[in-house]
Scaffold this active site. Structure first.
Site, PDB file in Angstrom:
ATOM      1  N   GLU A 209     -26.892 104.820 -23.803  1.00 65.74           N
ATOM      2  CA  GLU A 209     -28.174 104.373 -23.123  1.00 65.74           C
ATOM      3  C   GLU A 209     -29.345 104.652 -23.601  1.00 65.74           C
ATOM      4  OE1 GLU A 209     -26.620 104.319 -18.882  1.00 65.74           O
ATOM      5  OE2 GLU A 209     -28.606 104.650 -18.423  1.00 65.74           O
TER       6      GLU A 209
ATOM      7  N   ARG B 293     -39.056 100.179 -16.753  1.00 69.06           N
ATOM      8  CA  ARG B 293     -38.469 100.805 -17.930  1.00 69.06           C
ATOM      9  C   ARG B 293     -37.242  99.857 -18.302  1.00 69.06           C
ATOM     10  NH1 ARG B 293     -40.603 103.587 -21.258  1.00 69.06           N
ATOM     11  NH2 ARG B 293     -38.989 105.094 -21.506  1.00 69.06           N
TER      12      ARG B 293
ATOM     13  N   ARG C   4     -28.082 123.049  -5.282  1.00 70.11           N
ATOM     14  CA  ARG C   4     -27.087 123.696  -4.373  1.00 70.11           C
ATOM     15  C   ARG C   4     -26.710 125.006  -4.961  1.00 70.11           C
ATOM     16  NH1 ARG C   4     -23.411 119.403  -5.296  1.00 70.11           N
ATOM     17  NH2 ARG C   4     -23.874 117.716  -4.016  1.00 70.11           N
TER      18      ARG C   4
ATOM     19  N   ARG D 256     -27.783 109.116 -22.093  1.00 73.07           N
ATOM     20  CA  ARG D 256     -26.485 109.419 -21.786  1.00 73.07           C
ATOM     21  C   ARG D 256     -25.336 108.562 -22.412  1.00 73.07           C
ATOM     22  NH1 ARG D 256     -27.677 107.999 -15.294  1.00 73.07           N
ATOM     23  NH2 ARG D 256     -28.630 105.984 -15.842  1.00 73.07           N
TER      24      ARG D 256
ATOM     25  N   ASP E  46     -31.229 102.691  -4.730  1.00 73.27           N
ATOM     26  CA  ASP E  46     -29.769 102.399  -4.938  1.00 73.27           C
ATOM     27  C   ASP E  46     -28.955 101.393  -4.445  1.00 73.27           C
ATOM     28  OD1 ASP E  46     -29.674 104.630  -6.746  1.00 73.27           O
ATOM     29  OD2 ASP E  46     -29.542 106.134  -5.057  1.00 73.27           O
TER      30      ASP E  46
ATOM     31  N   ARG F 255     -34.196 113.069  -5.938  1.00 75.76           N
ATOM     32  CA  ARG F 255     -33.129 112.290  -5.812  1.00 75.76           C
ATOM     33  C   ARG F 255     -31.635 113.218  -5.906  1.00 75.76           C
ATOM     34  NH1 ARG F 255     -32.690 106.743  -7.008  1.00 75.76           N
ATOM     35  NH2 ARG F 255     -30.936 107.108  -8.417  1.00 75.76           N
TER      36      ARG F 255
ATOM     37  N   TYR G 194     -37.261 101.804  -6.566  1.00 73.57           N
ATOM     38  CA  TYR G 194     -36.241 102.570  -6.977  1.00 73.57           C
ATOM     39  C   TYR G 194     -34.880 102.524  -6.259  1.00 73.57           C
ATOM     40  CZ  TYR G 194     -34.355 106.151 -10.142  1.00 73.57           C
ATOM     41  OH  TYR G 194     -33.338 106.927 -11.022  1.00 73.57           O
TER      42      TYR G 194
HETATM   43  P1  FAD Z   1     -30.199  93.028  -9.652  1.00 69.70           P
HETATM   44  O1  FAD Z   1     -28.939  93.573  -9.618  1.00 69.70           O
HETATM   45  O2  FAD Z   1     -31.315  93.245 -10.554  1.00 69.70           O
HETATM   46  O3  FAD Z   1     -30.053  91.447  -9.274  1.00 69.70           O
HETATM   47  C1  FAD Z   1     -31.095  90.590  -9.445  1.00 69.70           C
HETATM   48  C2  FAD Z   1     -30.505  89.204 -10.216  1.00 69.70           C
HETATM   49  O4  FAD Z   1     -31.708  88.292 -10.108  1.00 69.70           O
HETATM   50  C3  FAD Z   1     -30.075  89.492 -11.741  1.00 69.70           C
HETATM   51  O5  FAD Z   1     -28.862  89.229 -11.892  1.00 69.70           O
HETATM   52  C4  FAD Z   1     -31.246  88.906 -12.486  1.00 69.70           C
HETATM   53  O6  FAD Z   1     -30.471  87.909 -13.626  1.00 69.70           O
HETATM   54  C5  FAD Z   1     -31.546  87.627 -11.540  1.00 69.70           C
HETATM   55  N1  FAD Z   1     -32.762  87.006 -11.592  1.00 69.70           N
HETATM   56  C6  FAD Z   1     -33.853  87.802 -11.851  1.00 69.70           C
HETATM   57  N2  FAD Z   1     -35.063  86.942 -11.991  1.00 69.70           N
HETATM   58  C7  FAD Z   1     -34.623  85.719 -12.027  1.00 69.70           C
HETATM   59  C8  FAD Z   1     -35.038  84.280 -11.940  1.00 69.70           C
HETATM   60  N3  FAD Z   1     -36.462  84.162 -12.110  1.00 69.70           N
HETATM   61  N4  FAD Z   1     -34.237  83.208 -11.953  1.00 69.70           N
HETATM   62  C9  FAD Z   1     -32.997  83.497 -11.689  1.00 69.70           C
HETATM   63  N5  FAD Z   1     -32.236  84.474 -11.395  1.00 69.70           N
HETATM   64  C10 FAD Z   1     -33.047  85.654 -11.576  1.00 69.70           C
HETATM   65  N6  FAD Z   1     -27.033 102.442  -7.811  1.00 69.70           N
HETATM   66  C11 FAD Z   1     -26.370 103.414  -7.140  1.00 69.70           C
HETATM   67  O7  FAD Z   1     -26.154 102.979  -5.943  1.00 69.70           O
HETATM   68  N7  FAD Z   1     -25.407 104.040  -7.904  1.00 69.70           N
HETATM   69  C12 FAD Z   1     -25.611 104.146  -9.429  1.00 69.70           C
HETATM   70  O8  FAD Z   1     -24.667 104.905  -9.886  1.00 69.70           O
HETATM   71  C13 FAD Z   1     -26.576 103.379  -9.939  1.00 69.70           C
HETATM   72  N8  FAD Z   1     -26.707 103.487 -11.523  1.00 69.70           N
HETATM   73  C14 FAD Z   1     -27.577 102.570 -11.749  1.00 69.70           C
HETATM   74  C15 FAD Z   1     -27.535 102.602 -13.260  1.00 69.70           C
HETATM   75  C16 FAD Z   1     -28.553 101.673 -13.900  1.00 69.70           C
HETATM   76  C17 FAD Z   1     -28.685 101.890 -15.401  1.00 69.70           C
HETATM   77  C18 FAD Z   1     -29.397 100.839 -13.274  1.00 69.70           C
HETATM   78  C19 FAD Z   1     -30.322 100.065 -13.885  1.00 69.70           C
HETATM   79  C20 FAD Z   1     -29.253 100.920 -12.015  1.00 69.70           C
HETATM   80  C21 FAD Z   1     -28.520 101.657 -11.196  1.00 69.70           C
HETATM   81  N9  FAD Z   1     -28.382 101.561  -9.682  1.00 69.70           N
HETATM   82  C22 FAD Z   1     -27.276 102.512  -9.328  1.00 69.70           C
HETATM   83  C23 FAD Z   1     -29.093 100.842  -8.976  1.00 69.70           C
HETATM   84  C24 FAD Z   1     -28.522  99.303  -8.669  1.00 69.70           C
HETATM   85  O9  FAD Z   1     -28.287  98.479 -10.054  1.00 69.70           O
HETATM   86  C25 FAD Z   1     -29.228  98.452  -7.847  1.00 69.70           C
HETATM   87  O10 FAD Z   1     -29.518  99.418  -6.626  1.00 69.70           O
HETATM   88  C26 FAD Z   1     -28.803  96.959  -7.423  1.00 69.70           C
HETATM   89  O11 FAD Z   1     -28.034  96.763  -8.246  1.00 69.70           O
HETATM   90  C27 FAD Z   1     -29.852  96.333  -7.097  1.00 69.70           C
HETATM   91  O12 FAD Z   1     -29.275  95.086  -6.600  1.00 69.70           O
HETATM   92  P2  FAD Z   1     -30.538  93.582  -6.739  1.00 69.70           P
HETATM   93  O13 FAD Z   1     -29.557  92.397  -6.156  1.00 69.70           O
HETATM   94  O14 FAD Z   1     -31.565  94.115  -6.108  1.00 69.70           O
HETATM   95  O15 FAD Z   1     -30.982  93.565  -8.129  1.00 69.70           O
HETATM   96  N1  UDP Z   2     -32.824 114.119 -14.442  1.00 66.92           N
HETATM   97  C1  UDP Z   2     -32.991 114.901 -15.712  1.00 66.92           C
HETATM   98  N2  UDP Z   2     -31.733 115.323 -16.281  1.00 66.92           N
HETATM   99  C2  UDP Z   2     -30.835 115.044 -16.360  1.00 66.92           C
HETATM  100  C3  UDP Z   2     -30.508 113.887 -15.049  1.00 66.92           C
HETATM  101  C4  UDP Z   2     -31.727 113.376 -14.344  1.00 66.92           C
HETATM  102  O1  UDP Z   2     -34.004 115.351 -15.609  1.00 66.92           O
HETATM  103  O2  UDP Z   2     -29.710 115.405 -16.678  1.00 66.92           O
HETATM  104  C5  UDP Z   2     -34.170 113.573 -13.832  1.00 66.92           C
HETATM  105  C6  UDP Z   2     -34.625 112.547 -14.645  1.00 66.92           C
HETATM  106  O3  UDP Z   2     -36.094 112.398 -14.413  1.00 66.92           O
HETATM  107  C7  UDP Z   2     -33.981 111.044 -14.071  1.00 66.92           C
HETATM  108  C8  UDP Z   2     -34.013 111.579 -12.277  1.00 66.92           C
HETATM  109  O4  UDP Z   2     -33.632 112.984 -12.660  1.00 66.92           O
HETATM  110  O5  UDP Z   2     -34.664 110.002 -13.967  1.00 66.92           O
HETATM  111  C9  UDP Z   2     -33.105 110.896 -11.551  1.00 66.92           C
HETATM  112  O6  UDP Z   2     -31.773 110.961 -12.289  1.00 66.92           O
HETATM  113  P1  UDP Z   2     -30.554 109.946 -11.742  1.00 66.92           P
HETATM  114  O7  UDP Z   2     -29.193 110.509 -12.226  1.00 66.92           O
HETATM  115  O8  UDP Z   2     -30.703 109.784 -10.132  1.00 66.92           O
HETATM  116  O9  UDP Z   2     -31.003 108.667 -12.524  1.00 66.92           O
HETATM  117  P2  UDP Z   2     -30.459 107.152 -12.680  1.00 66.92           P
HETATM  118  O10 UDP Z   2     -29.123 107.347 -12.675  1.00 66.92           O
HETATM  119  O11 UDP Z   2     -31.190 106.065 -11.475  1.00 66.92           O
HETATM  120  O12 UDP Z   2     -31.212 106.708 -13.907  1.00 66.92           O
END
Ligand code: FAD
Ligand code: UDP
Length: 371
Positions: free
Chosen positions: A305, A253, A175, A285, A355, A171, A353
């Site tokens: 986190e 996770r 560079r 982080r 985005d 991911r 997984y």
């Molecule tokens: P979700 O956002 O999980 O929405 C699902 C919803 O369904 C939730 O509100 C939940 O409460 C609800 N739900 C579940 N089960 C039920 C049930 N039985 N009844 C009623 N409601 C229910 N993506 C990026 O592009 N850039 C980023 O920087 C980035 N950072 C991230 C950082 C973290 C810590 C995490 C966890 C994810 C990150 N992502 C990022 C990914 C991004 O969060 C997801 O791709 C996106 O939000 C997923 O949207 P979704 O609608 O599929 O799921």
């Molecule tokens: N990763 C790492 N060190 C870092 C940042 C990322 O080893 O400082 C690895 C780690 O395995 C992580 C993966 O790269 O799960 C993807 O990172 P990303 O920042 O895309 O994770 P997310 O934001 O989805 O948690």
């Protein structure tokens, strides 16, 4: 009341599908078990700062269709993600680039960096890396693997790098230029005013019931004197939970967010994201939210986190796409495909997984097919 769609989940998948369906004249009801909309992108204003309540979210995509779509609901700022990795007292730029290599090895040119990486990857080199460790060493060499990847990954995934799929580390860009942009995508930014306001606009005019889980909703509806009916269900919760785990549990996770408001501190760490890459720091982080908007607000809000294994009652944030889980998911997918009038979508519904941009693209694809 009769609806065309019951949409379970007010995250990005549910909101995108609901918007498209409503615009096509369909009647939708969106429910979410949480008390807020947006799913994991939910933000809340605290002390004049947009706080990312479920982890830092930076929007990035190369898909023009998706960028144009989200831009219809929010104006994006020009934030560019450039996290810092902290290993003990040593600080490095991410993603892995000439700044990282220069700091690690005291070198200056791409040629010198390539030479060191080639040297370090010789030992144990495999043409087709079978796991995250082999992949990481072949991309950036052993020093960077040991200091910036091994400990962080073990904390994040609760598994050794040798037990994790190679794609997780692919991911991140590698560079041989002095460029700290964490993403290679054409478009990047944070919605001005927060993600919640953006999702609110996506859901405008659509009926939303919060604090309502699918299970409770069905139970109450079944005994109601005036039950509501739906032609189809769009389900964005965990697919194994939908089937009451009858084939076994998929692994996820989870995360614990420890948020702190520092009223007397204007700038805690000088950057939106600092990764703590050594195994002896329990969190992965620290996010300092005001930097996503270039420093607005009073004082500062930071979030540590802490990753952990998902157990019943926790929020499932990350699917663990290793072989064992992917195999189990493929069996759930067979059940899901056979489920009449229920469509599974989003990160949890298809156990990927993904985005944000991929989630929106898949919801737009579904809407095109369905409507
Ligand atoms: P979700 O956002 O999980 O929405 C699902 C919803 O369904 C939730 O509100 C939940 O409460 C609800 N739900 C579940 N089960 C039920 C049930 N039985 N009844 C009623 N409601 C229910 N993506 C990026 O592009 N850039 C980023 O920087 C980035 N950072 C991230 C950082 C973290 C810590 C995490 C966890 C994810 C990150 N992502 C990022 C990914 C991004 O969060 C997801 O791709 C996106 O939000 C997923 O949207 P979704 O609608 O599929 O799921
Ligand atoms: N990763 C790492 N060190 C870092 C940042 C990322 O080893 O400082 C690895 C780690 O395995 C992580 C993966 O790269 O799960 C993807 O990172 P990303 O920042 O895309 O994770 P997310 O934001 O989805 O948690």
């Amino acid at each position: 009341m009769r609806y065309d769609y019951l949409i379970v989940g007010a995250g990005l998948f549910g909101a995108t599908f609901a918007r498209q369906a409503a615009d096509a004249g369909k009647k939708c009801l969106v429910i979410d078990k949480r008390d807020v909309i947006g799913g994991n992108v939910h933000t809340r204003e605290e002390h004049g700062i947009q706080v990312h309540k479920y982890g830092a979210h930076i929007f990035h995509t190369s898909d023009k269709r998706v960028w144009d779509y989200v831009s219809g609901f929010a104006e994006f700022n020009n934030f560019v993600n450039s996290p810092i990795a902290r290993y003990g007292e040593e600080l490095y730029n991410l993603p892995f680039n000439m700044n990282t290599f220069s700091k690690m090895w005291g070198i200056a040119t791409p040629e010198e960096a390539r030479k060191i990486i080639d040297e370090q990857k010789k030992e144990g080199y495999k043409e087709n890396p079978a796991n995250l460790e082999e992949q990481a060493i072949s991309l950036v060499g052993r020093d960077i693997y040991e200091k910036l990847i091994k400990g962080y990954t073990r904390k994040q995934w609760g598994r050794e790098c040798t037990e994790l799929p190679a794609f997780i580390i692919k991911r991140l860009p590698v560079r041989f230029t002095y460029d700290n942009n964490y993403f290679n995508d054409r478009y990047q930014g944070i919605p001005i005013g927060g993600y919640t306001a953006m999702v609110e606009r996506m859901l405008s005019g659509i009926e939303v019931r919060l604090g309502t889980s699918y299970e409770d909703f069905l139970e109450k509806n079944a005994v109601s004197e005036e039950p509501e009916s739906f032609s189809r269900v769009i389900y964005t919760g965990p697919v194994d939970e939908y089937f009451r785990h009858k084939l076994g549990y998929l692994e996820y996770r989870s995360l614990r967010f420890e948020e702190e408001y520092l009223p007397d501190c204007d700038n805690y760490q000088g950057n939106a994201a600092v990764n703590y890459t050594s195994a002896d720091v329990p969190y992965t982080r620290i996010i300092e939210h005001k930097h996503f908007e270039f420093g607005k607000g009073e004082g500062t809000v930071i979030t540590r986190e802490y990753p952990g294994e998902w157990k019943i009652g926790d929020e499932p944030y990350y699917p663990v796409n290793d072989d064992r889980n992917n195999e189990l998911y493929s069996k759930y997918k067979e059940l899901a495909d056979a489920e009449k009038d229920v469509i599974f979508g989003g990160r949890l519904g298809v156990y990927k997984y993904y985005d944000m941009d991929k989630v929106i693209a898949s919801a737009l694809d579904l809407a095109e097919k369905e409507l």
